[in-house]
Design an enzyme around this catalytic site. Structure first.
Site, PDB file in Angstrom:
ATOM      1  N   CYS A  79     130.107  18.312  21.252  1.00  0.00           N
ATOM      2  CA  CYS A  79     129.290  19.310  20.567  1.00  0.00           C
ATOM      3  C   CYS A  79     128.494  20.021  21.648  1.00  0.00           C
ATOM      4  O   CYS A  79     127.591  19.439  22.250  1.00  0.00           O
ATOM      5  CB  CYS A  79     128.360  18.659  19.553  1.00  0.00           C
ATOM      6  SG  CYS A  79     127.280  19.849  18.703  1.00  0.00           S
ATOM      7  N   GLU A 107     133.492  25.329  18.222  1.00  0.00           N
ATOM      8  CA  GLU A 107     134.404  24.765  19.207  1.00  0.00           C
ATOM      9  C   GLU A 107     135.418  25.843  19.579  1.00  0.00           C
ATOM     10  O   GLU A 107     135.766  26.690  18.746  1.00  0.00           O
ATOM     11  CB  GLU A 107     135.108  23.527  18.640  1.00  0.00           C
ATOM     12  CG  GLU A 107     135.747  22.637  19.685  1.00  0.00           C
ATOM     13  CD  GLU A 107     134.755  22.144  20.720  1.00  0.00           C
ATOM     14  OE1 GLU A 107     134.725  22.742  21.820  1.00  0.00           O
ATOM     15  OE2 GLU A 107     134.025  21.179  20.432  1.00  0.00           O
TER      16      GLU A 107
END
Length: 271
Positions: A2, A114
């Protein structure tokens, strides 16, 4: 992993979702649609209040800096690199094990970003026609629109170069716990895009479902085996992922438009 996420909910909303008992209005953060390491973020935690006789923990909404600095660290310089802690090893790594045992938190988010290298871009790279392939960002978020409650850790670090009464003498920092990405189908996936989270990236933030919130935040739970059981991935099929503008790749860009779903990946980044 993350490395960037969105957090637009305000304290009033979070107070209702997490049953917050204590938060300071002067610590209100503006909605952030491009949260990057070293930024201040909201964290939900259970901790006794300062300067009161009651030792019982209180559910609080606090501001922490993203990038954990262990209490024993001599300098804060490594914090920017310690934004993620792996669920598989968090209980044994020196930088995280103390926080895992006693200082756990929830980091509320709308979802996380992402980046995926599209097939066309990968082919060009293999052929030597492109050294740095263009990557398509995706936004991963609960399909039902609920809060993405990321499992986190927090720590306090004392800057010994400053006097006790200095406002920056103590740093409160945090890290997101990550786990292996789901290989089961997404609840909703784009037609021309990844169909599982693992196709986007091999890691993902560990999302805690509401039935685990109280147990995770409870500071009286310190048994390692007991706590590790809480690190099990959430049930599959809760997430959706969709392509968003490459504008999110620049940390200076920030606004709700970053969450706008694209009809298809941007040109040159088809999955």
């Amino acid at each position: 992993m993350c490395g960037r996420y969105a957090a637009s909910r305000g304290p009033e909303d979070l107070a209702g979702i997490f049953e917050i008992d204590k938060w300071e209005p002067e610590e209100t953060l503006a909605p952030d649609y491009n949260v990057a390491p070293t930024k201040e973020v909201y964290a939900v935690l259970d901790r006794p209040l300062k300067d009161v006789d009651d030792p019982r923990p209180v559910r609080q909404l606090r501001r922490l800096k993203w990038g954990l600095i262990p209490s024993w660290s001599k300098t804060p310089e490594g914090g920017a690199r310690m934004i993620n802690a792996r669920a598989e090893t968090v209980h044994e790594k020196p930088s995280y094990r103390r926080a895992f045992a006693a200082r756990r938190c929830i980091l509320p988010a709308d979802g996380y970003y992402e980046w995926v290298t599209g097939k066309q871009e990968r082919d060009l790279e293999v052929e030597g026609k492109k050294k740095r392939p263009r990557k398509q960002p995706y936004f991963v978020t609960p399909a039902d629109g609920s809060v993405f409650a990321m499992a986190g850790l927090y720590e306090f670090w004392r800057d010994r170069t400053l006097p006790d009464d200095h406002p920056q003498a103590w740093w409160a920092t945090c890290s997101v716990i990550t786990t292996e990405a789901e290989t089961s189908p997404l609840a909703v996936s784009p037609a021309d895009g990844p169909h599982t989270l693992a196709e986007i990236h091999p890691r993902m933030p560990l999302m805690l479902t509401p039935d685990r919130w109280d147990s995770w935040l409870d500071p009286s739970r310190t048994d390692t085996d007991d706590l590790r059981a809480l690190l099990a991935p959430p049930p599959p099929g809760l997430m959706r992922a969709y392509p968003v503008s490459t504008a999110v790749s620049n940390v200076r860009n920030n606004g709700p438009e970053l969450l706008t779903e694209l009809a298809a990946p941007e040109e040159g980044t088809l999955f």
